[in-house]
Design a protein around this motif. Structure first.
Motif, mmCIF file in Angstrom:
data_model
loop_
_atom_site.group_PDB
_atom_site.id
_atom_site.type_symbol
_atom_site.label_atom_id
_atom_site.label_comp_id
_atom_site.label_asym_id
_atom_site.label_seq_id
_atom_site.Cartn_x
_atom_site.Cartn_y
_atom_site.Cartn_z
ATOM 1 N N GLY A 19 30.833 27.429 15.795
ATOM 2 C CA GLY A 19 32.113 28.046 15.471
ATOM 3 C C GLY A 19 33.224 27.006 15.463
ATOM 4 N N GLU A 45 42.246 28.167 13.520
ATOM 5 C CA GLU A 45 42.296 29.289 12.595
ATOM 6 C C GLU A 45 42.247 28.818 11.150
ATOM 7 N N ILE A 100 38.872 28.291 9.375
ATOM 8 C CA ILE A 100 37.946 29.372 9.046
ATOM 9 C C ILE A 100 37.767 29.503 7.545
ATOM 10 N N ASP A 101 38.870 29.453 6.825
ATOM 11 C CA ASP A 101 38.774 29.645 5.376
ATOM 12 C C ASP A 101 38.068 28.489 4.701
ATOM 13 N N ARG A 109 30.719 30.612 7.787
ATOM 14 C CA ARG A 109 31.758 31.526 8.231
ATOM 15 C C ARG A 109 31.163 32.848 8.671
ATOM 16 N N TYR A 148 34.901 36.160 12.984
ATOM 17 C CA TYR A 148 36.218 35.548 13.046
ATOM 18 C C TYR A 148 37.357 36.538 12.856
#
Lengths: 392, 289, 295
Positions: free
Chosen positions: A333, A337, A340-341, A348, A353
């Motif tokens: 992970g 933030e 994440i994209d 992902r 998330y």
């Protein structure tokens, strides 16, 4: 006897998750080779998201790293190392114990950088294996998701950190897709006759104990002597099925690659990538009994000789590029933030998330046994028990 | 001190210093640590027999010790027997290839330890030399899994390392034997086997015992070979001792275990000495040959 | 009876060298797999480790350690060999036995004894502690080699030189050393090779650095590929070269002194007795040796 706090994946469709893990394993396998072929795209100095002004004391020289193989992120930080004239000298561990025992042993004063997982946070504070880090020394901390940045595991009351979280994930069951036709559904499937002498284990006391406790339905940090005995018996059962108790994940990987072992008890998704480099396909699944989640953090022992280098390295690992790369490389992970994209879909899709807070409320984040206790078994008891398992 | 001997004391003084400071003292400290109180990766200077009590009382250690004794014994027997065969051939039957054989044997003593043990993985593994050969020859359908990661792999690897040593020790003795003794036995009517049993073997008994003792002690306490080749079933006490020092941090217990395996080995070796003496393989009296 | 014995003996030799041969062959494997089929030969792994900074560091550390421990052992053991051989000392036999202890005991015990000892005097593990450990490990071998070298020499030569007025040092240097130097050199080379290969003791007294075997050990814990074999081949080359050199020196000395010559690894002592010296010979030899200084 309470049920464990939660399994790795709660509000998820299990089959979808397993499928995603499977896809991920293959994808990461090929992704890793692609990554290697295309070369490292990150360009430390020009990256706008890398913190500018790391309160620049001049860095350069070496970083002595001692922890899990893979967490030194050698490839992901290769350009950064070259740019700053840093050489990372790594020594790898087989079990979590090896990390702090090395730092505590005579001659351990030469280590600059370790990692540890959240369950050890209190113990490492006690043992004085980690030193406080002012948030100002790691500017990229401000980009972390609140659950990591403000989490209690690594943060002291005075605002200093004793660990900088950089990755997280779950223990899973590796197996060879060509030798094991159907993914094992439960950890105890590995006790079946067809796996006799074919499973791999690793010499990590903590992971094995927690996993065995989970299978039996106990809470790892609060076990009685009787429960610990059951854990021991269960672990010995698994050991009877094992080829060997490998001294490291790398060695476990060797057994899987050569075919001596076809499945792993207490495995790690990073093995899928390593094995893919030698054309062996592994998948890593989370069986029904659940698994343990870990949040891993970098830390610096007190009196580390190259503290500034280590701090700069830690900061670099929290940059956007490196976060994305480590997630792909380790099937892990991310803690930022905005990373994440940037993740490929398969990576992902590994973790929830969209609702990190509630996930971490319920996730299987266990602490190790206490150092002293009147009612529950202590860490010392765990240690002795594991020695007995190894000798059985 | 005799004046004419004084230079001798001066010449040997450095060695005496080395021996006292770096051999005797460390062993004394090690023994001392076994009766101190543990502290993580250190000791407290308060004496206690707790560690020895634990060693005596906890079965897990004796399982390991028993396994180690077994490995030590079998390795020593194999090494001495094969070493004797080799030494005997070189001493009495080798002819022109004598020095070649001797040289090869000597070199293989010095030819590495860690890497040789590691090589057995490639030899005994599922895609290793042995399995591939057997498969190719059609003698088996599937690779044999029981060749590696067990006690036997450990024994094979250790024997591979100690056979040359035993061979050299025994050869040194055989080469010093006067052939007249064997000749005398033959003249008196013994056949080759009898001459061997009655003359050669007893006269080489000391060398055999020495080789056996050395191999036994070193094999039983080995801690690397079981880690590389022993698998889940081939655990030995040496690994547990190492663990106590480098992982668990209980040095007194580790030291107590270390001394225990040494003592157990010494007892076994003394037992062998008795057996050999009774069997007439360790002749009394001076060295006649 | 000759033929089957020979087969067995050569078979045993093959068994002894099987691991070494396997190791070296697979160092030339092309693919990363350490199993058959063999798809070589390729030098890629040798290239890979040569470019590995950790390997070069470990190699250099091993060289330095071997040189240091070999030098100290040489001095200490040669002096002691002379002292033990030429003089009757009260603690003579005790010393000889005690000096051999480091190689008679398992590496586990020696290493841990040193670890606890260094810890009790406050010395941290480092390359220095490794040098100390290797010195006591190598000294018994040097002692044995030089002692057996001395045993083959006729002590009356040196005595005669003393009688003719030479100082002890002169007598040694002029009469003994010219015949002894192959033993000393052989011991040195042997010690160097042994130090290079030493592992069981080293693992306990080394800190964060690596010698070559320690480097190999940590490599073995990762996903292995033939680069481990490549390093191992390098190590074996050094060690076996040392062993062969030491043995050759033993053979050379044999031919020079005309008597059979023994070192610890190769006791070729046969039952051939020394030719009895002519009464005047030692004096003649010594005089000739001393005479060369004057003439």
């Amino acid at each position: 006897m309470s049920k464990p706090h939660g399994i790795l994946v709660r509000n998820y469709d299990r089959r979808a998750f397993l499928r995603q893990m499977g896809i991920m394993a293959a994808a990461v396998g090929s992704g890793a080779t692609l990554l290697g072929a295309c070369g490292n795209g990150s360009n430390g100095g020009n990256d706008p998201t890398t913190a500018n002004g790391t309160a620049a004391p001049a860095i350069g020289g070496t970083i002595n790293y001692h922890s899990w193989e893979g967490y030194d992120l050698l490839d992901a930080t290769a350009d950064w190392q070259q740019e700053h004239g840093i050489e990372i000298r790594s020594s790898y561990v087989g079990g979590h114990d090896d990390i702090h025992t090395r730092v505590l042993s005579p001659g351990g004063g030469d280590i600059d950088l370790i990692t540890y997982y959240h369950g050890y946070a209190d113990r490492y504070r006690e043992l004085n294996v980690v030193s406080p880090i002012d948030p100002g020394e790691v500017p990229n901390l401000e980009h972390l998701m609140p659950v990591f940045r403000d989490g209690e595991w690594f943060r002291n009351d005075d605002g200093n950190y004793v660990g900088i979280p950089f990755t997280w994930g779950g223990i899973c069951l590796n197996y060879r897709t060509d030798e094991v036709p159907q993914a094992p559904q439960r950890w105890t499937d590995l006790l079946e006759p067809e796996f006799e002498g074919r499973i791999a284990m690793v010499d990590d006391l903590n992971g094995n104990v927690v996993l065995a406790a989970l299978i039996l339905g106990y809470e790892p940090e609060r076990m009685t002597t009787g429960q610990l005995q059951e854990v021991q018996d269960l672990l010995i059962q698994f050991k009877r099925q094992a080829v060997a108790i490998s001294p490291s994940f790398g060695d476990m990987n060797n057994l899987l690659i050569s075919g001596e072992a076809v499945a792993a008890f207490m495995g790690w998704s990073a093995l899928n990538v390593w094995a893919a480099e030698q054309d062996v396909e592994l998948e890593c699944v989370i069986p029904e009994e659940g698994s343990l989640t870990f949040v891993d953090a970098y830390a610096i022992p007190p009196n580390a000789p190259n503290r500034e280098n280590a701090l700069a390295f830690i900061n670099e690992t929290l940059s956007l590029e490196v976060q994305v790369e480590q997630a792909e490389y380790l099937s892990a992970g991310v803690v930022r933030e905005d990373a994440i994209d940037q993740l490929p879909d398969e990576v992902r899709g590994l973790y929830p998330y969209d609702d990190m807070d509630s996930f971490f409320e319920q996730a299987a984040l266990y602490n190790v046994a206490p150092s002293e206790s009147d009612e529950y078994v202590t860490y010392e008891d765990w240690t002795q028990m594991w020695q007995a398992v190894k000798a059985a | 001190m005799n004046a004419s001997n004084r230079p001798g004391y001066a010449l040997t003084a450095p060695l005496v210093g080395v021996v006292l400071l770096l051999v005797v003292a460390p062993l004394a400290v090690f023994l001392l640590y076994s009766v101190l109180t543990p502290q993580p990766f250190s000791v407290q200077w308060s004496p206690t027999f707790d560690s020895y009590r634990r060693v005596a009382g906890e079965r897990v250690w004796w399982n390991l010790i028993a396994g180690s004794v077994q490995v030590g014994f079998i390795t020593a027997v194999v090494s001495v027997v094969l070493g004797y065969v080799l030494a005997h051939h070189i001493a009495f039957h080798a002819g022109r290839s004598k020095f070649l054989l001797l040289g090869l044997t000597a070199i293989s003593i010095l030819g590495g330890y860690l890497v040789r043990v590691y090589a057995w993985r490639t030899i005994l593994g599922t895609h290793g030399v042995v399995n591939t050969a057997l498969l190719r020859l059609g003698l088996i359908d599937e690779p044999l899994r029981w060749l590696l990661f067990n006690r036997w792999a450990v024994i094979v690897a250790l024997a591979n390392i100690f056979v040359p040593f035993a061979a050299i020790v025994i050869y040194a003795r055989l080469a010093n034997l006067q052939p007249e003794h064997v000749q005398a036995a033959r003249d008196l009517g013994a056949n080759a086997r009898g001459a061997f049993r009655l003359v050669t073997l007893p006269l080489s008994g000391r060398a055999v015992f020495l080789a056996f003792a050395f191999v036994f002690l070193l094999s039983a306490a080995d801690y690397v070979t079981p880690q590389l080749l022993g698998g889940a079933t081939g655990a030995m006490i040496g690994v547990a001792v190492q663990d106590q020092f480098q992982r668990v941090g209980n040095w007194p217990l580790g030291a107590a275990l270390g001394f225990t395996i040494f003592a157990v080995s010494a007892v076994c070796i003394a037992g062998l000495w008795l057996v050999m003496r009774v069997a007439g393989l360790l002749p009394r009296g001076g060295r006649h040959a | 009876m000759r033929r089957p014995g020979g087969l067995l003996a050569w078979g045993l030799i093959a068994f002894l060298y099987l691991p070494v041969i396997t190791l070296v062959v697979f160092a030339f494997q092309e693919s990363p797999r350490l199993g058959l089929p063999f798809d070589g030969p390729s030098l890629r792994w040798f290239e890979a480790i040569w470019n590995d900074a950790g390997f070069r560091r470990a190699l250099w550390a091993s060289v330095r350690i071997a040189t240091a421990s070999c030098s100290v052992a040489l001095v200490v053991a040669t002096l002691a060999a002379l002292g033990l051989r030429r003089y009757r000392l009260r603690y003579g036999s005790a010393l000889s036995v005690a000096a051999v202890v480091p190689i008679a005991l398992p590496g586990l015990l020696v290493g841990l004894a040193l670890l606890t000892y260094f810890s009790s005097v406050g010395m941290r593990p480092s390359l220095t502690t490794v040098v100390i450990a290797h010195t006591i490990y190598v000294t018994p071998y040097v002692l044995m080699v030089v002692t057996s070298g001395l045993e083959q020499l006729d002590p009356s030569i040196e005595e005669a030189a003393r009688d003719l007025g030479a100082s002890p040092w002169q007598a040694f240097w002029r009469s003994t050393f010219p015949l002894l130097w192959p033993a000393i050199l052989g011991a040195a080379v042997l010690a160097f090779a042994l130090s290079f290969d030493e592992f069981l003791i080293t693992l306990f007294v080394i800190g964060g650095d690596s010698t070559l075997p320690v480097f190999i050990w940590s490599r073995m814990r990762r996903t292995i590929d033939p680069s481990v074999n490549a390093v191992a081949t390098g190590l074996l080359t050094i060690v076996i070269t040392g062993a062969v050199t030491a043995l050759s020196l033993a053979l050379m000395a044999r031919r020079r002194t005309g008597v059979s010559y023994a070192d610890d690894a190769d006791s070729t002592a046969t039952a051939v007795p020394l030719a009895p010296a002519q009464p005047g010979e030692p004096v003649r030899v010594a005089a000739g040796v001393l005479g060369s200084e004057n003439g």
